[in-house]
Scaffold this motif. Structure first.
Motif, mmCIF file in Angstrom:
data_model
loop_
_atom_site.group_PDB
_atom_site.id
_atom_site.type_symbol
_atom_site.label_atom_id
_atom_site.label_comp_id
_atom_site.label_asym_id
_atom_site.label_seq_id
_atom_site.Cartn_x
_atom_site.Cartn_y
_atom_site.Cartn_z
ATOM 1 N N SER A 284 6.318 4.553 17.364
ATOM 2 C CA SER A 284 6.881 4.106 16.040
ATOM 3 C C SER A 284 5.934 2.598 16.293
ATOM 4 O O SER A 284 5.686 1.987 17.268
ATOM 5 N N ASP A 285 5.677 2.527 14.858
ATOM 6 C CA ASP A 285 4.723 1.072 14.712
ATOM 7 C C ASP A 285 5.423 0.192 13.715
ATOM 8 O O ASP A 285 5.534 0.379 12.466
ATOM 9 N N GLN A 286 6.062 -1.010 14.182
ATOM 10 C CA GLN A 286 6.427 -1.903 13.037
ATOM 11 C C GLN A 286 7.780 -1.084 12.498
ATOM 12 O O GLN A 286 7.827 -1.283 11.283
ATOM 13 N N VAL A 287 8.652 -0.598 13.242
ATOM 14 C CA VAL A 287 9.712 0.123 12.719
ATOM 15 C C VAL A 287 11.065 -0.253 13.312
ATOM 16 O O VAL A 287 12.102 -0.586 12.479
ATOM 17 N N ILE B 121 7.947 10.929 10.296
ATOM 18 C CA ILE B 121 9.081 11.187 9.469
ATOM 19 C C ILE B 121 9.461 9.734 9.157
ATOM 20 O O ILE B 121 9.256 8.503 9.726
ATOM 21 N N ASP B 122 10.074 9.629 7.967
ATOM 22 C CA ASP B 122 10.442 8.148 7.186
ATOM 23 C C ASP B 122 11.765 8.330 6.446
ATOM 24 O O ASP B 122 11.995 9.244 6.057
ATOM 25 N N VAL B 123 12.378 7.364 6.319
ATOM 26 C CA VAL B 123 13.774 7.358 5.486
ATOM 27 C C VAL B 123 13.318 7.093 3.922
ATOM 28 O O VAL B 123 14.053 7.492 3.026
ATOM 29 N N ARG B 124 12.193 6.744 3.756
ATOM 30 C CA ARG B 124 11.606 6.763 2.166
ATOM 31 C C ARG B 124 11.026 7.694 1.641
ATOM 32 O O ARG B 124 9.888 7.964 2.287
ATOM 33 N N ALA B 125 11.733 8.414 1.014
ATOM 34 C CA ALA B 125 11.205 9.690 0.208
ATOM 35 C C ALA B 125 9.802 9.515 -0.737
ATOM 36 O O ALA B 125 9.015 10.125 -0.691
ATOM 37 N N ASP B 126 9.923 7.922 -1.309
ATOM 38 C CA ASP B 126 8.786 7.769 -2.377
ATOM 39 C C ASP B 126 7.458 7.185 -1.353
ATOM 40 O O ASP B 126 6.435 7.895 -1.634
ATOM 41 N N TYR B 127 7.654 6.881 -0.084
ATOM 42 C CA TYR B 127 6.557 6.748 0.876
ATOM 43 C C TYR B 127 5.881 7.939 1.054
ATOM 44 O O TYR B 127 4.646 8.513 1.250
ATOM 45 N N VAL B 128 6.858 8.862 1.648
ATOM 46 C CA VAL B 128 6.317 10.184 2.196
ATOM 47 C C VAL B 128 5.496 10.918 1.039
ATOM 48 O O VAL B 128 4.755 11.720 1.296
ATOM 49 N N VAL C 33 0.616 -1.201 -0.125
ATOM 50 C CA VAL C 33 0.004 0.090 0.027
ATOM 51 C C VAL C 33 0.890 1.302 0.007
ATOM 52 O O VAL C 33 0.444 2.142 -0.540
ATOM 53 N N LYS C 34 1.928 1.274 0.752
ATOM 54 C CA LYS C 34 2.696 2.475 0.572
ATOM 55 C C LYS C 34 3.302 2.981 -0.656
ATOM 56 O O LYS C 34 3.578 4.052 -0.590
ATOM 57 N N LEU C 35 3.149 1.987 -1.619
ATOM 58 C CA LEU C 35 3.557 2.544 -3.006
ATOM 59 C C LEU C 35 2.580 2.992 -3.788
ATOM 60 O O LEU C 35 2.588 3.730 -5.016
ATOM 61 N N VAL D 64 7.527 7.861 14.135
ATOM 62 C CA VAL D 64 8.797 7.603 13.469
ATOM 63 C C VAL D 64 8.660 6.410 12.674
ATOM 64 O O VAL D 64 8.076 5.583 12.930
ATOM 65 N N GLY D 65 9.056 6.497 11.341
ATOM 66 C CA GLY D 65 8.928 5.482 10.505
ATOM 67 C C GLY D 65 7.255 5.458 9.928
ATOM 68 O O GLY D 65 6.702 4.393 9.901
ATOM 69 N N CYS D 66 6.793 6.582 9.546
ATOM 70 C CA CYS D 66 5.399 6.920 9.406
ATOM 71 C C CYS D 66 4.938 6.427 8.169
ATOM 72 O O CYS D 66 3.686 6.461 7.904
HETATM 73 C C1 LIG Z 1 6.683 -1.881 8.249
HETATM 74 S S1 LIG Z 1 6.752 -0.148 7.774
HETATM 75 C C2 LIG Z 1 5.652 0.687 9.002
HETATM 76 C C3 LIG Z 1 5.317 1.781 8.725
HETATM 77 C C4 LIG Z 1 3.934 2.430 9.524
HETATM 78 N N1 LIG Z 1 4.623 2.739 10.934
HETATM 79 C C5 LIG Z 1 2.911 1.416 9.617
HETATM 80 O O1 LIG Z 1 2.717 0.853 10.589
HETATM 81 O O2 LIG Z 1 2.111 1.110 8.543
HETATM 82 C C6 LIG Z 1 8.377 0.458 8.427
HETATM 83 C C7 LIG Z 1 8.808 1.958 8.101
HETATM 84 O O3 LIG Z 1 9.823 2.429 8.858
HETATM 85 C C8 LIG Z 1 10.625 3.057 7.975
HETATM 86 N N2 LIG Z 1 12.066 3.171 8.351
HETATM 87 C C9 LIG Z 1 13.011 2.251 8.245
HETATM 88 N N3 LIG Z 1 14.241 2.620 9.181
HETATM 89 C C10 LIG Z 1 13.806 3.785 9.681
HETATM 90 C C11 LIG Z 1 14.359 4.838 10.247
HETATM 91 N N4 LIG Z 1 15.945 4.670 10.676
HETATM 92 N N5 LIG Z 1 13.850 6.016 10.635
HETATM 93 C C12 LIG Z 1 12.693 6.317 10.144
HETATM 94 N N6 LIG Z 1 11.991 5.347 9.460
HETATM 95 C C13 LIG Z 1 12.546 4.188 9.325
HETATM 96 C C14 LIG Z 1 10.581 2.175 6.545
HETATM 97 O O4 LIG Z 1 10.737 3.083 5.649
HETATM 98 C C15 LIG Z 1 9.073 2.219 6.647
HETATM 99 O O5 LIG Z 1 8.284 2.957 6.031
#
Ligand SMILES: C[S@@+](CC[C@H](N)C(=O)[O-])C[C@H]1O[C@@H](n2cnc3c(N)ncnc32)[C@H](O)[C@@H]1O
Length: 267
Positions: A109-112, A70-77, A13-15, A49-51
């Motif tokens: 943060s959730d699943q990050v 905030i997220d490391v992936r510009a394409d998701y953001v 979905v994030k794509l 974090v990791g949004c």
């Molecule tokens: C499984 S996804 C979870 C996304 C969201 N929290 C959710 O529950 O749908 C993990 C996310 O963490 C991001 N991520 C990974 N390493 C990270 C970091 N060091 N800082 C911030 N985001 C990060 C990934 O790019 C990805 O979007």
């Protein structure tokens, strides 16, 4: 040959562009409501974090919080910005978050955590940007969860990275015990796609190690209370004896999902 990343599987979905808010599930929502109880939500700055593309940020904004992600992936953001506007989501470039010290009341943060190679750097930035007296909730799969949730393969992440883990992933793929991604590719190619992801994009750690890293950054850590609440919620708040509830909570946070809370000391 260039192979896709596991992240690029169909239906990820994030794509695709964000269309609306998604609630983060009752346990995270209940925790947020509890810690914000009696306070004006619009005055509480929350960081996710990791949004990803901001599904939870959108929900937090709907609930009245002043939320950023905030997220490391510009394409998701980028996929969240049409819906949320340009200023709610930031891309993490380099190591330092683009926020001042002592800025957020709540960081979640959730699943990050299981995706972060340098957890000490994340902890440092979370600690720096959390206000004194601020709190956090971090939810992530336990190291000893049976089915690795991204590959959906049994126990492969228990094995050391390298040949042994790749072999186990190959076996899981060959016997159909994985997520049904990239089935049009050969077994060797799928093994590489799944193994590369496991090796380079997942980092499972023991609770004690995670605690050490967060504490070293200056945060107090509680591994128990939020997991206990989660278990009570799942069980429907039964009148079970306390030792049984403690056992269920221990099993849940060690073999399913960890709900870890943090706090930063008031000045
Ligand atoms: C499984 S996804 C979870 C996304 C969201 N929290 C959710 O529950 O749908 C993990 C996310 O963490 C991001 N991520 C990974 N390493 C990270 C970091 N060091 N800082 C911030 N985001 C990060 C990934 O790019 C990805 O979007």
């Amino acid at each position: 040959m260039d192979l896709p990343s596991l992240n690029e599987h169909d239906g990820h979905v994030k794509l695709s562009p964000l269309q609306g808010a998604s609630d983060p599930g009752p346990s995270i929502a209940n925790w947020l409501f509890r810690v914000s109880d009696g306070r004006q939500r619009s005055s509480l700055r929350v960081l996710d974090v990791g949004c990803g593309r901001g599904d939870t940020v959108a929900w937090l904004v709907e609930q009245g919080f002043d939320a950023l992600g905030i997220d490391v992936r510009a394409d998701y953001v980028a996929n969240g910005r049409d819906y949320l506007g340009p200023d709610r989501l930031a891309v993490l470039e380099g190591e330092v978050y683009p926020f001042p010290d002592d800025h957020f009341d709540i960081v979640i943060s959730d699943q990050v955590f299981e995706h972060v190679a340098d957890l000490a750097q994340l902890a440092k930035e979370v600690a720096r940007t959390t206000k004194p007296g601020g709190v956090g909730l971090h939810v992530f799969p336990a190291k000893w969860i049976w089915t690795e949730p991204h590959l959906r393969a049994p126990a492969v992440h228990w094995l050391p990275k390298g040949r042994l883990r790749r072999g186990a992933i190959k076996l899981a793929l060959a016997t159909g015990r994985t997520a049904p991604y990239f089935t049009e590719w050969t077994l060797a190619e799928r093994t590489r796609i799944f193994s590369d992801y496991s090796e380079h994009e997942t980092f499972y750690r023991r609770p004690a190690e995670i605690r050490r890293v967060l504490e070293a950054a200056g945060l107090s850590v509680n591994l128990r209370d939020a997991s206990r609440q989660r278990v009570l919620f799942k069980l429907g708040y039964p009148g079970l004896p306390a030792p049984l509830i403690r056992l269920a909570a221990w099993m849940y946070r060690n073999t399913r999902v960890m709900y870890l809370t943090t706090s930063k000391a008031s000045e």
